[in-house]
Design a protein around this motif. Structure first.
Motif, mmCIF file in Angstrom:
data_model
loop_
_atom_site.group_PDB
_atom_site.id
_atom_site.type_symbol
_atom_site.label_atom_id
_atom_site.label_comp_id
_atom_site.label_asym_id
_atom_site.label_seq_id
_atom_site.Cartn_x
_atom_site.Cartn_y
_atom_site.Cartn_z
ATOM 1 N N LYS A 166 41.078 43.884 50.600
ATOM 2 C CA LYS A 166 40.185 44.329 51.670
ATOM 3 C C LYS A 166 39.719 43.104 52.455
ATOM 4 C CE LYS A 166 36.095 46.886 52.860
ATOM 5 N NZ LYS A 166 34.967 47.679 52.480
ATOM 6 N N VAL A 167 39.789 43.219 53.791
ATOM 7 C CA VAL A 167 39.374 42.129 54.669
ATOM 8 C C VAL A 167 38.421 42.660 55.733
ATOM 9 C CG1 VAL A 167 41.530 40.856 54.314
ATOM 10 C CG2 VAL A 167 41.318 42.406 56.256
ATOM 11 N N SER A 168 37.668 41.742 56.335
ATOM 12 C CA SER A 168 36.782 42.129 57.427
ATOM 13 C C SER A 168 36.704 41.001 58.451
ATOM 14 C CB SER A 168 35.380 42.465 56.904
ATOM 15 O OG SER A 168 34.799 41.337 56.289
ATOM 16 N N HIS A 169 36.219 41.362 59.609
ATOM 17 C CA HIS A 169 36.030 40.405 60.701
ATOM 18 C C HIS A 169 34.772 40.813 61.448
ATOM 19 C CE1 HIS A 169 36.679 37.913 64.187
ATOM 20 N NE2 HIS A 169 36.720 38.975 64.971
ATOM 21 N N ARG A 170 33.867 39.892 61.578
ATOM 22 C CA ARG A 170 32.651 40.148 62.333
ATOM 23 C C ARG A 170 32.773 39.482 63.695
ATOM 24 N NH1 ARG A 170 26.454 38.658 60.723
ATOM 25 N NH2 ARG A 170 25.546 39.501 62.620
ATOM 26 N N VAL A 171 32.708 40.278 64.736
ATOM 27 C CA VAL A 171 32.829 39.761 66.095
ATOM 28 C C VAL A 171 31.532 39.032 66.438
ATOM 29 C CG1 VAL A 171 33.243 40.357 68.509
ATOM 30 C CG2 VAL A 171 34.379 41.656 66.697
ATOM 31 N N ARG A 172 31.689 37.774 66.814
ATOM 32 C CA ARG A 172 30.553 36.919 67.143
ATOM 33 C C ARG A 172 30.765 36.307 68.528
ATOM 34 N NH1 ARG A 172 27.657 35.473 62.315
ATOM 35 N NH2 ARG A 172 28.704 36.239 60.461
ATOM 36 N N PRO A 173 29.736 35.718 69.100
ATOM 37 C CA PRO A 173 29.879 35.156 70.455
ATOM 38 C C PRO A 173 31.022 34.144 70.584
ATOM 39 C CG PRO A 173 27.565 35.280 69.873
ATOM 40 C CD PRO A 173 28.346 35.655 68.633
ATOM 41 N N TRP A 174 31.327 33.398 69.539
ATOM 42 C CA TRP A 174 32.360 32.362 69.629
ATOM 43 C C TRP A 174 33.767 32.865 69.284
ATOM 44 C CZ3 TRP A 174 28.257 32.209 66.212
ATOM 45 C CH2 TRP A 174 28.552 32.479 64.882
ATOM 46 N N ASN A 175 33.902 34.133 68.903
ATOM 47 C CA ASN A 175 35.244 34.614 68.552
ATOM 48 C C ASN A 175 35.576 35.964 69.204
ATOM 49 O OD1 ASN A 175 33.987 36.621 66.990
ATOM 50 N ND2 ASN A 175 34.501 35.673 65.040
ATOM 51 N N ARG A 176 34.996 36.209 70.349
ATOM 52 C CA ARG A 176 35.210 37.501 70.997
ATOM 53 C C ARG A 176 35.862 37.339 72.368
ATOM 54 N NH1 ARG A 176 28.854 38.597 72.297
ATOM 55 N NH2 ARG A 176 28.799 37.364 74.197
ATOM 56 N N ASN A 177 36.387 38.451 72.864
ATOM 57 C CA ASN A 177 36.919 38.531 74.213
ATOM 58 C C ASN A 177 35.775 38.589 75.217
ATOM 59 O OD1 ASN A 177 39.774 38.666 74.021
ATOM 60 N ND2 ASN A 177 39.609 40.742 73.213
ATOM 61 N N VAL A 178 36.115 38.518 76.500
ATOM 62 C CA VAL A 178 35.083 38.608 77.535
ATOM 63 C C VAL A 178 34.393 39.975 77.522
ATOM 64 C CG1 VAL A 178 36.095 36.855 79.025
ATOM 65 C CG2 VAL A 178 36.773 39.245 79.301
ATOM 66 N N ASN A 179 35.053 41.011 76.996
ATOM 67 C CA ASN A 179 34.416 42.333 76.911
ATOM 68 C C ASN A 179 33.679 42.532 75.581
ATOM 69 O OD1 ASN A 179 36.438 42.732 75.063
ATOM 70 N ND2 ASN A 179 37.304 44.548 76.045
ATOM 71 N N ARG A 180 33.458 41.438 74.870
ATOM 72 C CA ARG A 180 32.687 41.415 73.615
ATOM 73 C C ARG A 180 33.389 42.072 72.438
ATOM 74 N NH1 ARG A 180 26.447 42.052 75.626
ATOM 75 N NH2 ARG A 180 26.628 40.471 77.233
ATOM 76 N N SER A 181 34.689 42.277 72.531
ATOM 77 C CA SER A 181 35.441 42.877 71.430
ATOM 78 C C SER A 181 36.295 41.809 70.744
ATOM 79 C CB SER A 181 36.341 44.002 71.956
ATOM 80 O OG SER A 181 37.351 43.470 72.788
ATOM 81 N N ALA A 182 36.828 42.165 69.585
ATOM 82 C CA ALA A 182 37.682 41.258 68.819
ATOM 83 C C ALA A 182 38.978 40.991 69.570
ATOM 84 C CB ALA A 182 37.991 41.871 67.454
ATOM 85 N N PHE A 183 39.484 39.776 69.455
ATOM 86 C CA PHE A 183 40.795 39.444 70.005
ATOM 87 C C PHE A 183 41.857 40.269 69.292
ATOM 88 C CE2 PHE A 183 38.671 35.382 71.019
ATOM 89 C CZ PHE A 183 39.027 35.264 72.358
ATOM 90 N N LEU A 213 43.621 50.930 69.736
ATOM 91 C CA LEU A 213 43.126 52.267 70.033
ATOM 92 C C LEU A 213 41.704 52.288 70.576
ATOM 93 C CD1 LEU A 213 44.630 53.788 66.804
ATOM 94 C CD2 LEU A 213 45.513 54.053 69.127
ATOM 95 N N ALA A 214 40.913 51.278 70.250
ATOM 96 C CA ALA A 214 39.530 51.181 70.721
ATOM 97 C C ALA A 214 39.089 49.730 70.589
ATOM 98 C CB ALA A 214 38.612 52.085 69.897
ATOM 99 N N PRO A 215 38.125 49.286 71.371
ATOM 100 C CA PRO A 215 37.638 47.914 71.227
ATOM 101 C C PRO A 215 37.023 47.696 69.836
ATOM 102 C CG PRO A 215 36.827 48.901 73.264
ATOM 103 C CD PRO A 215 37.455 50.002 72.460
ATOM 104 N N GLY A 216 37.325 46.564 69.255
ATOM 105 C CA GLY A 216 36.721 46.197 67.971
ATOM 106 C C GLY A 216 35.398 45.512 68.216
ATOM 107 N N ILE A 217 34.316 46.226 68.020
ATOM 108 C CA ILE A 217 32.963 45.716 68.270
ATOM 109 C C ILE A 217 32.240 45.622 66.924
ATOM 110 C CG2 ILE A 217 30.783 46.144 69.477
ATOM 111 C CD1 ILE A 217 33.056 45.757 71.430
ATOM 112 N N GLY A 218 31.405 44.590 66.764
ATOM 113 C CA GLY A 218 30.645 44.446 65.520
ATOM 114 C C GLY A 218 31.543 43.969 64.392
ATOM 115 N N THR A 219 31.484 44.666 63.277
ATOM 116 C CA THR A 219 32.321 44.315 62.135
ATOM 117 C C THR A 219 33.440 45.336 61.993
ATOM 118 O OG1 THR A 219 30.454 43.281 60.987
ATOM 119 C CG2 THR A 219 32.348 43.903 59.637
ATOM 120 N N VAL A 220 34.652 44.835 61.853
ATOM 121 C CA VAL A 220 35.812 45.692 61.630
ATOM 122 C C VAL A 220 36.405 45.328 60.279
ATOM 123 C CG1 VAL A 220 36.310 46.065 64.073
ATOM 124 C CG2 VAL A 220 37.338 44.118 62.900
#
Length: 139
Positions: free
Chosen positions: A25-42, A78-85
């Motif tokens: 199991k893995v996770s990724h938390r979208v933060r200001p330094w690792n997000r796209n301009v639309n605030r979602s995960a790359f 399918l959808a923007p990855g916002i927050g923790t995925v």
């Protein structure tokens, strides 16, 4: 595994590895330094969440003596990855037995594995697919 540089610098965290190598199991938390301009995960980060893990699970279950790598990968956003995925990859012992059987009969095995990446609320963000190639090491 979370300290493996490609995962660490992408912000991918390995949350759990089953003792028998059947699930990770893995996770990724979208933060200001690792997000796209639309605030979602790359998108590349979302794929990185799944990329090495079927090979790792196969190696953990099969042991040494095999060449294991991904020969194909794709991802459907399918959808923007916002927050923790997060994502959970599973490679059951029965699947590994089928890989062994295919290697005995064909000399190699190619299996397809699909992983769903989900937001914290359960919404489906992406679906990643990989073909895992396994063959014995030739001496």
């Amino acid at each position: 595994m979370s300290l493996y540089p490609p995962l660490f610098f992408a912000g991918v965290r390995v949350d759990d590895v089953a003792e028998d190598w059947t699930a990770i199991k893995v996770s990724h938390r979208v933060r200001p330094w690792n997000r796209n301009v639309n605030r979602s995960a790359f998108g590349g980060t979302l794929f990185a969440m799944t990329d090495p893990f079927y090979a790792v699970m196969a190696a953990g279950q099969l042991g040494s003596g095999y060449r294991i790598w991904n020969t194909f990968g794709s991802i459907e956003f399918l959808a923007p990855g916002i927050g923790t995925v997060s994502a959970t990859m599973k490679l059951g012992a029965d699947q590994v037995d089928m890989v062994r059987d295919e290697i005995r009969s064909c000399g190699h095995s190619v299996t397809t594995h699909v992983t769903e990446i989900r937001a914290a609320d359960g919404k489906l963000v992406a679906r990643a697919s990989q073909n895992l190639y396994v063959r014995p090491i030739r001496s």
